[in-house]
Write an enzyme that holds these catalytic residues in place. Sequence first.
Site, PDB file in Angstrom:
ATOM      1  N   ASN A  68       0.831  -1.207   0.000  1.00 21.24           N
ATOM      2  CA  ASN A  68       0.000   0.000   0.000  1.00 21.24           C
ATOM      3  C   ASN A  68       0.863   1.255   0.000  1.00 21.24           C
ATOM      4  O   ASN A  68       1.907   1.318   0.647  1.00 21.24           O
ATOM      5  CB  ASN A  68      -0.998  -0.002   1.169  1.00 21.24           C
ATOM      6  CG  ASN A  68      -0.369  -0.165   2.519  1.00 21.24           C
ATOM      7  OD1 ASN A  68       0.639  -0.837   2.672  1.00 21.24           O
ATOM      8  ND2 ASN A  68      -0.964   0.434   3.533  1.00 21.24           N
ATOM      9  N   GLU A 100       0.484   5.301   0.511  1.00 19.58           N
ATOM     10  CA  GLU A 100      -0.419   6.355   0.991  1.00 19.58           C
ATOM     11  C   GLU A 100       0.046   7.735   0.524  1.00 19.58           C
ATOM     12  O   GLU A 100       1.130   7.869  -0.063  1.00 19.58           O
ATOM     13  CB  GLU A 100      -0.516   6.275   2.520  1.00 19.58           C
ATOM     14  CG  GLU A 100      -1.115   4.940   2.954  1.00 19.58           C
ATOM     15  CD  GLU A 100      -1.332   4.806   4.452  1.00 19.58           C
ATOM     16  OE1 GLU A 100      -0.843   5.659   5.223  1.00 19.58           O
ATOM     17  OE2 GLU A 100      -2.003   3.829   4.854  1.00 19.58           O
ATOM     18  N   ASN A 101      -0.781   8.707   0.790  1.00 22.55           N
ATOM     19  CA  ASN A 101      -0.479  10.064   0.352  1.00 22.55           C
ATOM     20  C   ASN A 101      -1.123  11.048   1.313  1.00 22.55           C
ATOM     21  O   ASN A 101      -2.184  10.744   1.891  1.00 22.55           O
ATOM     22  CB  ASN A 101      -1.041  10.262  -1.069  1.00 22.55           C
ATOM     23  CG  ASN A 101      -0.539  11.545  -1.695  1.00 22.55           C
ATOM     24  OD1 ASN A 101      -1.111  12.605  -1.516  1.00 22.55           O
ATOM     25  ND2 ASN A 101       0.546  11.441  -2.431  1.00 22.55           N
ATOM     26  N   ALA A 102      -0.489  12.228   1.445  1.00 25.52           N
ATOM     27  CA  ALA A 102      -1.041  13.259   2.327  1.00 25.52           C
ATOM     28  C   ALA A 102      -2.460  13.630   1.895  1.00 25.52           C
ATOM     29  O   ALA A 102      -3.302  13.984   2.730  1.00 25.52           O
ATOM     30  CB  ALA A 102      -0.145  14.495   2.322  1.00 25.52           C
ATOM     31  N   TYR A 162      -5.251  11.904   1.288  1.00 24.52           N
ATOM     32  CA  TYR A 162      -5.569  10.498   1.609  1.00 24.52           C
ATOM     33  C   TYR A 162      -6.161   9.661   0.471  1.00 24.52           C
ATOM     34  O   TYR A 162      -5.699   8.554   0.222  1.00 24.52           O
ATOM     35  CB  TYR A 162      -6.489  10.407   2.836  1.00 24.52           C
ATOM     36  CG  TYR A 162      -5.855  10.814   4.155  1.00 24.52           C
ATOM     37  CD1 TYR A 162      -4.534  11.239   4.236  1.00 24.52           C
ATOM     38  CD2 TYR A 162      -6.591  10.771   5.328  1.00 24.52           C
ATOM     39  CE1 TYR A 162      -3.961  11.626   5.445  1.00 24.52           C
ATOM     40  CE2 TYR A 162      -6.038  11.149   6.551  1.00 24.52           C
ATOM     41  CZ  TYR A 162      -4.722  11.578   6.596  1.00 24.52           C
ATOM     42  OH  TYR A 162      -4.162  11.941   7.788  1.00 24.52           O
ATOM     43  N   CYS A 197      -4.267   0.785  -2.410  1.00 24.85           N
ATOM     44  CA  CYS A 197      -4.093  -0.463  -1.669  1.00 24.85           C
ATOM     45  C   CYS A 197      -3.040  -1.352  -2.325  1.00 24.85           C
ATOM     46  O   CYS A 197      -2.813  -1.283  -3.544  1.00 24.85           O
ATOM     47  CB  CYS A 197      -5.396  -1.253  -1.646  1.00 24.85           C
ATOM     48  SG  CYS A 197      -6.718  -0.507  -0.706  1.00 24.85           S
ATOM     49  N   GLU A 207      -3.155  -4.510  -3.032  1.00 25.78           N
ATOM     50  CA  GLU A 207      -3.682  -5.425  -4.061  1.00 25.78           C
ATOM     51  C   GLU A 207      -3.728  -4.757  -5.424  1.00 25.78           C
ATOM     52  O   GLU A 207      -3.390  -5.362  -6.438  1.00 25.78           O
ATOM     53  CB  GLU A 207      -5.101  -5.878  -3.706  1.00 25.78           C
ATOM     54  CG  GLU A 207      -5.221  -6.658  -2.421  1.00 25.78           C
ATOM     55  CD  GLU A 207      -5.466  -5.768  -1.208  1.00 25.78           C
ATOM     56  OE1 GLU A 207      -4.858  -4.681  -1.104  1.00 25.78           O
ATOM     57  OE2 GLU A 207      -6.250  -6.182  -0.338  1.00 25.78           O
ATOM     58  N   CYS A 245     -10.369  -4.826   0.151  1.00 21.05           N
ATOM     59  CA  CYS A 245     -11.482  -3.877   0.286  1.00 21.05           C
ATOM     60  C   CYS A 245     -12.387  -3.968  -0.946  1.00 21.05           C
ATOM     61  O   CYS A 245     -12.035  -4.614  -1.947  1.00 21.05           O
ATOM     62  CB  CYS A 245     -10.945  -2.453   0.456  1.00 21.05           C
ATOM     63  SG  CYS A 245     -10.352  -1.720  -1.072  1.00 21.05           S
ATOM     64  N   CYS A 251     -10.823  -2.973  -4.293  1.00 17.95           N
ATOM     65  CA  CYS A 251      -9.871  -3.979  -4.801  1.00 17.95           C
ATOM     66  C   CYS A 251     -10.620  -5.194  -5.343  1.00 17.95           C
ATOM     67  O   CYS A 251     -10.251  -5.742  -6.381  1.00 17.95           O
ATOM     68  CB  CYS A 251      -8.890  -4.398  -3.718  1.00 17.95           C
ATOM     69  SG  CYS A 251      -7.697  -3.094  -3.345  1.00 17.95           S
TER      70      CYS A 251
HETATM   71  N1  THU Z   1      -5.270  -1.334   2.562  1.00 11.36           N
HETATM   72  C1  THU Z   1      -4.758  -2.183   1.619  1.00 11.36           C
HETATM   73  O1  THU Z   1      -3.636  -1.990   1.132  1.00 11.36           O
HETATM   74  N2  THU Z   1      -5.508  -3.235   1.256  1.00 11.36           N
HETATM   75  C2  THU Z   1      -6.730  -3.538   1.757  1.00 11.36           C
HETATM   76  O2  THU Z   1      -7.365  -4.474   1.297  1.00 11.36           O
HETATM   77  C3  THU Z   1      -7.293  -2.743   2.842  1.00 11.36           C
HETATM   78  C4  THU Z   1      -6.570  -1.482   3.160  1.00 11.36           C
HETATM   79  C5  THU Z   1      -4.461  -0.187   2.971  1.00 11.36           C
HETATM   80  C6  THU Z   1      -4.981   1.146   2.534  1.00 11.36           C
HETATM   81  C7  THU Z   1      -4.373   2.052   3.561  1.00 11.36           C
HETATM   82  O3  THU Z   1      -3.062   2.379   3.136  1.00 11.36           O
HETATM   83  C8  THU Z   1      -4.262   1.201   4.812  1.00 11.36           C
HETATM   84  O4  THU Z   1      -4.391  -0.144   4.371  1.00 11.36           O
HETATM   85  C9  THU Z   1      -5.319   1.497   5.863  1.00 11.36           C
HETATM   86  O5  THU Z   1      -6.594   1.435   5.325  1.00 11.36           O
END
Ligand code: THU
Length: 161
Positions: free
Chosen positions: A62, A64-66, A68, A73, A75, A112, A115
């Site tokens: 995963n 992330e970014n400021a 959000y 993710c 996957e 999620c 995904c």
């Molecule tokens: N996240 C994933 O990478 N995969 C998932 O299936 C659920 C959530 C990440 C997104 C975010 O960076 C962090 O988990 C918290 O939600």
Amino acid sequence: MKKINISIDIDYFSTKSELSSEFQNLLEKADEATKTSYSPYSNFQVGAAIELENGEIISGSNQENAAYPSGLCAERVAIFAAASRFPGVKIKNIAILARKKGSINHTPVAPCGSCRQVLVEYESNQKEPIRLVLRAEKEGYIIPQSISDLLPISFTKDNLM
Ligand code: THU
């Protein structure tokens, strides 16, 4: 009115040693991928590893970014990388797991909804199920039969026609 029941079969293994060596290896690759997670906001490090029919293993974590919602993710990072590097090559298996602040997450991390939506389209295109293995350590290992099992009644490209 009638009720329609939807049920799914899940393979469950209580220990890692019961899993095929293919799945064990893929889970290790997913675990390695957690080290590349960029997750300063959630501290939740997710790793995904994809095994292709040609033997290649593509992993992702995963990011992330400021801002959000701009993050992605693990996957989707992995599957978009796989599809762009090896377009048209079938996906056999995907392993997903997570660490929270570096330690193993003991509950299974299922993909999620967004995904699932992305994964189900690749699965539908290849006309063969993608197996997914989720690690839960203490709780065991969970393997559904396909991605579509996790997203019944899904929106597909057929709806656009
Ligand atoms: N996240 C994933 O990478 N995969 C998932 O299936 C659920 C959530 C990440 C997104 C975010 O960076 C962090 O988990 C918290 O939600």
